[in-house]
Design a protein around this motif. Structure first.
Motif, PDB file in Angstrom:
ATOM      1  N   GLN A  84       0.821  -1.221   0.000  1.00 41.43           N
ATOM      2  CA  GLN A  84       0.000   0.000   0.000  1.00 41.43           C
ATOM      3  C   GLN A  84       0.857   1.274   0.000  1.00 41.43           C
ATOM      4  OE1 GLN A  84      -3.620   0.227  -0.176  1.00 41.43           O
ATOM      5  NE2 GLN A  84      -2.978  -1.700  -1.090  1.00 41.43           N
ATOM      6  N   VAL A  85       1.689   1.396  -1.050  1.00 43.09           N
ATOM      7  CA  VAL A  85       2.578   2.549  -1.143  1.00 43.09           C
ATOM      8  C   VAL A  85       2.070   3.590  -2.132  1.00 43.09           C
ATOM      9  CG1 VAL A  85       4.680   1.332  -0.456  1.00 43.09           C
ATOM     10  CG2 VAL A  85       4.054   1.418  -2.861  1.00 43.09           C
ATOM     11  N   LYS A  86       2.391   4.830  -1.805  1.00 43.42           N
ATOM     12  CA  LYS A  86       2.278   5.958  -2.725  1.00 43.42           C
ATOM     13  C   LYS A  86       3.714   6.445  -2.869  1.00 43.42           C
ATOM     14  CE  LYS A  86      -2.298   7.789  -1.774  1.00 43.42           C
ATOM     15  NZ  LYS A  86      -3.036   9.043  -1.577  1.00 43.42           N
ATOM     16  N   PHE A  87       4.219   6.431  -4.091  1.00 43.81           N
ATOM     17  CA  PHE A  87       5.601   6.821  -4.273  1.00 43.81           C
ATOM     18  C   PHE A  87       5.792   8.323  -4.088  1.00 43.81           C
ATOM     19  CE2 PHE A  87       5.434   2.633  -6.130  1.00 43.81           C
ATOM     20  CZ  PHE A  87       6.558   2.056  -5.576  1.00 43.81           C
ATOM     21  N   VAL A  88       4.755   9.075  -4.324  1.00 40.23           N
ATOM     22  CA  VAL A  88       4.748  10.515  -4.026  1.00 40.23           C
ATOM     23  C   VAL A  88       3.345  10.845  -3.505  1.00 40.23           C
ATOM     24  CG1 VAL A  88       6.520  11.166  -5.705  1.00 40.23           C
ATOM     25  CG2 VAL A  88       4.137  11.103  -6.427  1.00 40.23           C
ATOM     26  N   PRO A  89       3.239  11.886  -2.708  1.00 43.24           N
ATOM     27  CA  PRO A  89       1.924  12.230  -2.151  1.00 43.24           C
ATOM     28  C   PRO A  89       0.857  12.502  -3.214  1.00 43.24           C
ATOM     29  CG  PRO A  89       3.653  13.445  -1.008  1.00 43.24           C
ATOM     30  CD  PRO A  89       4.305  12.739  -2.171  1.00 43.24           C
ATOM     31  N   GLN A  90       1.262  12.910  -4.416  1.00 42.47           N
ATOM     32  CA  GLN A  90       0.307  13.226  -5.475  1.00 42.47           C
ATOM     33  C   GLN A  90      -0.329  11.987  -6.104  1.00 42.47           C
ATOM     34  OE1 GLN A  90       3.413  14.254  -5.192  1.00 42.47           O
ATOM     35  NE2 GLN A  90       3.496  16.484  -5.300  1.00 42.47           N
ATOM     36  N   MET A  91       0.203  10.785  -5.805  1.00 42.62           N
ATOM     37  CA  MET A  91      -0.400   9.569  -6.368  1.00 42.62           C
ATOM     38  C   MET A  91      -1.829   9.444  -5.873  1.00 42.62           C
ATOM     39  SD  MET A  91       2.384   6.447  -6.429  1.00 42.62           S
ATOM     40  CE  MET A  91       1.147   5.187  -6.714  1.00 42.62           C
ATOM     41  N   PRO A  92      -2.782   9.180  -6.774  1.00 42.09           N
ATOM     42  CA  PRO A  92      -4.187   9.121  -6.350  1.00 42.09           C
ATOM     43  C   PRO A  92      -4.540   7.856  -5.558  1.00 42.09           C
ATOM     44  CG  PRO A  92      -3.998   8.704  -8.700  1.00 42.09           C
ATOM     45  CD  PRO A  92      -2.628   9.082  -8.220  1.00 42.09           C
ATOM     46  N   VAL A  93      -3.804   6.770  -5.760  1.00 43.82           N
ATOM     47  CA  VAL A  93      -4.114   5.523  -5.060  1.00 43.82           C
ATOM     48  C   VAL A  93      -2.836   4.904  -4.506  1.00 43.82           C
ATOM     49  CG1 VAL A  93      -6.159   4.986  -6.442  1.00 43.82           C
ATOM     50  CG2 VAL A  93      -3.927   4.156  -7.177  1.00 43.82           C
ATOM     51  N   SER A  94      -3.000   4.065  -3.491  1.00 43.71           N
ATOM     52  CA  SER A  94      -1.890   3.282  -2.954  1.00 43.71           C
ATOM     53  C   SER A  94      -1.861   1.937  -3.664  1.00 43.71           C
ATOM     54  CB  SER A  94      -2.058   3.061  -1.459  1.00 43.71           C
ATOM     55  OG  SER A  94      -2.037   4.290  -0.773  1.00 43.71           O
ATOM     56  N   LEU A  95      -0.665   1.430  -3.899  1.00 45.58           N
ATOM     57  CA  LEU A  95      -0.511   0.165  -4.627  1.00 45.58           C
ATOM     58  C   LEU A  95       0.295  -0.840  -3.820  1.00 45.58           C
ATOM     59  CD1 LEU A  95       0.594   1.501  -8.144  1.00 45.58           C
ATOM     60  CD2 LEU A  95      -1.689   0.723  -7.489  1.00 45.58           C
ATOM     61  N   ASP A  96       0.012  -2.118  -4.052  1.00 48.83           N
ATOM     62  CA  ASP A  96       0.885  -3.202  -3.606  1.00 48.83           C
ATOM     63  C   ASP A  96       1.770  -3.528  -4.796  1.00 48.83           C
ATOM     64  OD1 ASP A  96      -0.261  -3.466  -1.062  1.00 48.83           O
ATOM     65  OD2 ASP A  96      -1.803  -4.826  -1.811  1.00 48.83           O
ATOM     66  N   VAL A  97       3.078  -3.276  -4.671  1.00 49.02           N
ATOM     67  CA  VAL A  97       4.012  -3.472  -5.773  1.00 49.02           C
ATOM     68  C   VAL A  97       4.985  -4.581  -5.396  1.00 49.02           C
ATOM     69  CG1 VAL A  97       5.828  -2.400  -7.173  1.00 49.02           C
ATOM     70  CG2 VAL A  97       3.819  -1.070  -6.488  1.00 49.02           C
ATOM     71  N   LYS A  98       5.230  -5.494  -6.343  1.00 49.58           N
ATOM     72  CA  LYS A  98       6.121  -6.626  -6.097  1.00 49.58           C
ATOM     73  C   LYS A  98       7.272  -6.609  -7.094  1.00 49.58           C
ATOM     74  CE  LYS A  98       6.006 -11.626  -5.400  1.00 49.58           C
ATOM     75  NZ  LYS A  98       5.149 -12.823  -5.377  1.00 49.58           N
ATOM     76  N   VAL A  99       8.485  -6.726  -6.552  1.00 46.64           N
ATOM     77  CA  VAL A  99       9.690  -6.864  -7.369  1.00 46.64           C
ATOM     78  C   VAL A  99      10.218  -8.261  -7.103  1.00 46.64           C
ATOM     79  CG1 VAL A  99      11.990  -5.950  -7.873  1.00 46.64           C
ATOM     80  CG2 VAL A  99      10.152  -4.384  -7.153  1.00 46.64           C
ATOM     81  N   SER A 100      10.139  -9.143  -8.107  1.00 53.59           N
ATOM     82  CA  SER A 100      10.463 -10.566  -7.942  1.00 53.59           C
ATOM     83  C   SER A 100      11.763 -10.939  -8.643  1.00 53.59           C
ATOM     84  CB  SER A 100       9.339 -11.422  -8.546  1.00 53.59           C
ATOM     85  OG  SER A 100       8.120 -11.135  -7.955  1.00 53.59           O
ATOM     86  N   GLY A 101      12.228 -12.157  -8.337  1.00 53.93           N
ATOM     87  CA  GLY A 101      13.376 -12.709  -9.045  1.00 53.93           C
ATOM     88  C   GLY A 101      14.694 -12.065  -8.678  1.00 53.93           C
ATOM     89  N   ILE A 102      14.809 -11.586  -7.461  1.00 53.51           N
ATOM     90  CA  ILE A 102      16.015 -10.905  -7.012  1.00 53.51           C
ATOM     91  C   ILE A 102      17.017 -11.941  -6.507  1.00 53.51           C
ATOM     92  CG2 ILE A 102      16.939  -9.225  -5.372  1.00 53.51           C
ATOM     93  CD1 ILE A 102      14.033  -8.035  -5.285  1.00 53.51           C
ATOM     94  N   THR A 103      18.232 -11.889  -7.033  1.00 56.10           N
ATOM     95  CA  THR A 103      19.268 -12.814  -6.576  1.00 56.10           C
ATOM     96  C   THR A 103      19.856 -12.311  -5.265  1.00 56.10           C
ATOM     97  OG1 THR A 103      20.954 -11.693  -7.889  1.00 56.10           O
ATOM     98  CG2 THR A 103      19.865 -13.555  -8.913  1.00 56.10           C
ATOM     99  N   TYR A 104      20.269 -13.270  -4.421  1.00 55.19           N
ATOM    100  CA  TYR A 104      20.840 -12.886  -3.134  1.00 55.19           C
ATOM    101  C   TYR A 104      21.869 -13.907  -2.676  1.00 55.19           C
ATOM    102  CZ  TYR A 104      18.011 -16.394  -0.725  1.00 55.19           C
ATOM    103  OH  TYR A 104      17.464 -17.568  -0.295  1.00 55.19           O
ATOM    104  N   ILE A 105      22.688 -13.463  -1.736  1.00 54.95           N
ATOM    105  CA  ILE A 105      23.671 -14.315  -1.071  1.00 54.95           C
ATOM    106  C   ILE A 105      23.534 -14.069   0.421  1.00 54.95           C
ATOM    107  CG2 ILE A 105      26.128 -14.780  -0.721  1.00 54.95           C
ATOM    108  CD1 ILE A 105      26.601 -13.712  -3.577  1.00 54.95           C
TER     109      ILE A 105
END
Length: 160
Positions: A79-100
């Motif tokens: 439920q993020v708004k990247f800037v206050p001017q965004m009209p709606v909050s979104l659930d955003v997913k960034v997948s496939g991230i490699t890690y160690i």
């Protein structure tokens, strides 16, 4: 008497070999396993976005780190708004991230990842993630990335 002595020596050698085999098998299960078990950690913190040349911080942003079955991790922005001017909050997913995972410090990175949003995982190609780098150390999550041309960073603490 010699025959009984040889049997006793063979039993001792067999016992030592069995102990060595158990020790070696036990070590193999843990050696080289730097992957986290599948599951999710939740963090709360501050996301900062550079928008029109200004840094716009947002406090109390909830991000989940999900360790996936395929050995990658995902960042889920709740439920993020990247800037206050965004009209709606979104659930955003960034997948496939490699890690160690080394000694309890998780280092991750990714490039050219198309984020998704909503229940149907709609793609957001205009906001392709580039330059993602981050760490999870102790109870702290820190990362930076670009959503398209929008530099974004985050620092948060593990929630219980």
């Amino acid at each position: 008497l010699i025959f009984n002595n040889n049997i006793l020596i063979m039993k001792k050698l067999s016992f030592i070999a069995a102990i060595m085999a158990l020790f070696i098998c036990g070590c193999e299960k843990n050696s080289g396993n730097d992957e986290q078990q599948p599951g999710t950690l939740s963090f709360s913190g501050t996301m900062s976005v550079i928008f029109r040349g200004e840094t716009v911080p947002t406090d109390d942003v909830k991000i989940d780190v999900s360790y996936e079955e395929d050995g990658t991790l995902s960042l889920i922005f709740n439920q993020v708004k990247f800037v206050p001017q965004m009209p709606v909050s979104l659930d955003v997913k960034v997948s496939g991230i490699t890690y160690i995972d080394r000694d309890g410090v998780v280092t991750f990175s990714g490039n050219n990842i198309i984020p998704t949003y909503g229940l149907v995982n709609a793609e957001m190609p205009d906001y392709t993630v580039t330059g993602l780098t981050g760490t999870i150390s102790g109870n702290r999550l820190r990362f930076s990335l670009n959503f398209g041309a929008v530099p974004t960073s985050y620092e948060g603490a593990l929630t219980l």
